[in-house]
Design an enzyme around this catalytic site. Structure first.
Site, PDB file in Angstrom:
ATOM      1  N   CYS A  76     -19.492   1.870   8.487  1.00 11.47           N
ATOM      2  CA  CYS A  76     -18.739   1.272   9.583  1.00 11.47           C
ATOM      3  C   CYS A  76     -17.469   2.121   9.730  1.00 11.47           C
ATOM      4  CB  CYS A  76     -18.388  -0.174   9.228  1.00 11.47           C
ATOM      5  SG  CYS A  76     -17.301  -0.948  10.436  1.00 11.47           S
ATOM      6  N   CYS A 133       0.328   0.336  10.375  1.00 11.73           N
ATOM      7  CA  CYS A 133      -0.062  -0.710   9.429  1.00 11.73           C
ATOM      8  C   CYS A 133       1.112  -1.453   8.780  1.00 11.73           C
ATOM      9  CB  CYS A 133      -0.936  -0.094   8.356  1.00 11.73           C
ATOM     10  SG  CYS A 133      -1.490  -1.325   7.171  1.00 11.73           S
ATOM     11  N   CYS A 177     -19.265  -6.376   3.930  1.00 11.48           N
ATOM     12  CA  CYS A 177     -18.675  -5.073   4.215  1.00 11.48           C
ATOM     13  C   CYS A 177     -17.363  -5.028   3.430  1.00 11.48           C
ATOM     14  CB  CYS A 177     -18.419  -4.966   5.716  1.00 11.48           C
ATOM     15  SG  CYS A 177     -17.617  -3.430   6.203  1.00 11.48           S
ATOM     16  N   CYS A 207       0.841  -1.206   0.000  1.00 16.37           N
ATOM     17  CA  CYS A 207       0.000   0.000   0.000  1.00 16.37           C
ATOM     18  C   CYS A 207       0.880   1.262   0.000  1.00 16.37           C
ATOM     19  CB  CYS A 207      -0.923  -0.009   1.223  1.00 16.37           C
ATOM     20  SG  CYS A 207      -2.012   1.425   1.262  1.00 16.37           S
TER      21      CYS A 207
END
Ligand code: SF4
Length: 356
Positions: A177, A48, A117, A41
């Site tokens: 969420c 992370c 989700c 990413c």
């Protein structure tokens, strides 16, 4: 802050009372989290291990095949999960083949009668509509912390951009969420600041995950001391009182909690846990341990769509067109292979200048 600072047992009692008014206290949803694209990413979220710039030992992989995801969803459902959350380590969604695959996954999982989700990074309203059309139940996009502390942890995108993505999901009619992580070195004011950001929304998230940092070696937050279990219980209880109708999800960090502390979280209003031994890339309690905990505490796994009706999966125009073209192309290739027509070479004649 006054609420957050109440004597712990008073706070838990108040939260438990409110929880009973809005939810069935015996029901806890089992959700599964699946990393459909791991690592690499471009963002720099300090907690992370999937950020490409940090040297962690996670195994990166490209987007999974649709069938593989559907198989895993089937297993998760057989093991009692009523919600599947699919996560991709992207900065934002792009309108490409990978997204077409995600749309197919959403459709497939919704057809299995599971709540779907997705957490895929930033999202435009158009992309959100496409997901909604495919049957997406909820979109996850965490604010992580207060606006003030956020920039100490992430520099590659703004708090406002996060709010924008949440707004896009909302506009498309998808349930939101969104929650945060505690234990990143933030102050108590920052924890309350996170909740205040949701308070300021016209409609707060239907689902609020509360995570405790799992400090991973190689990330900037690797040396953070684990938070005390009491802090997590306090945060769950405060969130429950502030947002009585939302589902408060006890998310990452459960491996560091004993059953007694988790029981207090359920008492204080946590209505969901993630099942399975992995949460994207970090460890989570084993499935059997959770089953045992449910049986000891007398908890019942919550059915899917208990809080809102199941979205309808409508045909996706882009994927239909893509399939049509693929089929046409395959047929053309087949025809070309089986054709016994011999194309003769006929040289062109050049007309003489006189005839021109
Ligand atoms: S939290 Fe998400 S956006 Fe941030 S680095 Fe990890 S995968 Fe990327």
């Amino acid at each position: 802050m006054k609420l957050y600072k109440k004597p712990l047992l008073e706070l838990v009692f108040e939260a438990a009372t409110i929880h009973r008014q809005f939810h069935n206290p015996r029901e806890v949803q089992m959700s599964s989290l699946l990393s459909i694209k791991t690592g690499g990413c471009p963002e720099d979220c300090g907690y992370c291990p999937q950020a490409a710039r940090y040297h962690t030992d996670i195994e990166t992989h490209k987007i999974m095949d649709v069938d593989e995801v559907l198989d895993q969803a089937k297993n998760a459902k057989a093991n009692g999960s009523s919600r599947l959350c699919m996560g991709a380590a992207w900065r934002e969604v792009r309108d490409n083949k990978d997204f077409d695959k995600v749309v197919e996954m959403v459709q497939g999982v919704n057809d299995m009668d599971m709540e779907v989700c997705c957490t895929l990074g930033m999202l435009t309203e158009g992309q959100a509509k496409r997901l909604k059309n495919a049957g997406l139940f909820a979109y996850n996009h965490n604010l992580d912390s207060s606006k003030e502390f956020y920039k100490d942890v992430i520099s590659t995108r703004e708090y406002e951009q996060r709010l924008g993505t949440i707004e896009n999901a909302r506009k498309a009619g998808i349930s939101v969420c969104s929650g945060g992580i505690i234990g990143m070195g933030e102050s108590e004011e920052d924890r309350i600041g996170l909740l205040m950001s949701y308070m300021e929304m016209e409609t707060p998230p239907e689902s609020i995950p509360i995570n405790a940092l799992v400090a991973v070696e190689g990330t900037p937050l690797e040396d953070q001391k684990p938070i005390e279990q009491w802090e997590l219980i306090r945060m769950v209880a405060t969130t429950r009182i502030a947002f009585p109708e939302s589902v408060v999800r006890l998310s990452a960090g459960r491996t560091k909690m004993n059953m007694e502390a988790q029981a207090l979280c359920f008492m204080a209003g946590a209505g969901s846990i993630f099942a399975g031994d992995k949460l994207l890339t970090t460890p989570n309690p084993e499935f059997n341990e959770d089953q045992e905990m449910f049986s000891i505490l007398g908890l019942l796994p919550k059915e899917s769509f208990a809080d809102a009706p199941q979205p309808e999966s409508k045909p996706d125009e882009i994927n239909i067109e893509k399939k049509r073209r693929e089929t046409k192309r395959l047929k053309e290739l087949e025809d070309a292979k089986s054709s016994d027509t011999i194309h003769k070479f006929e040289p062109r004649t050049i007309k003489s200048v006189d005839t021109l």
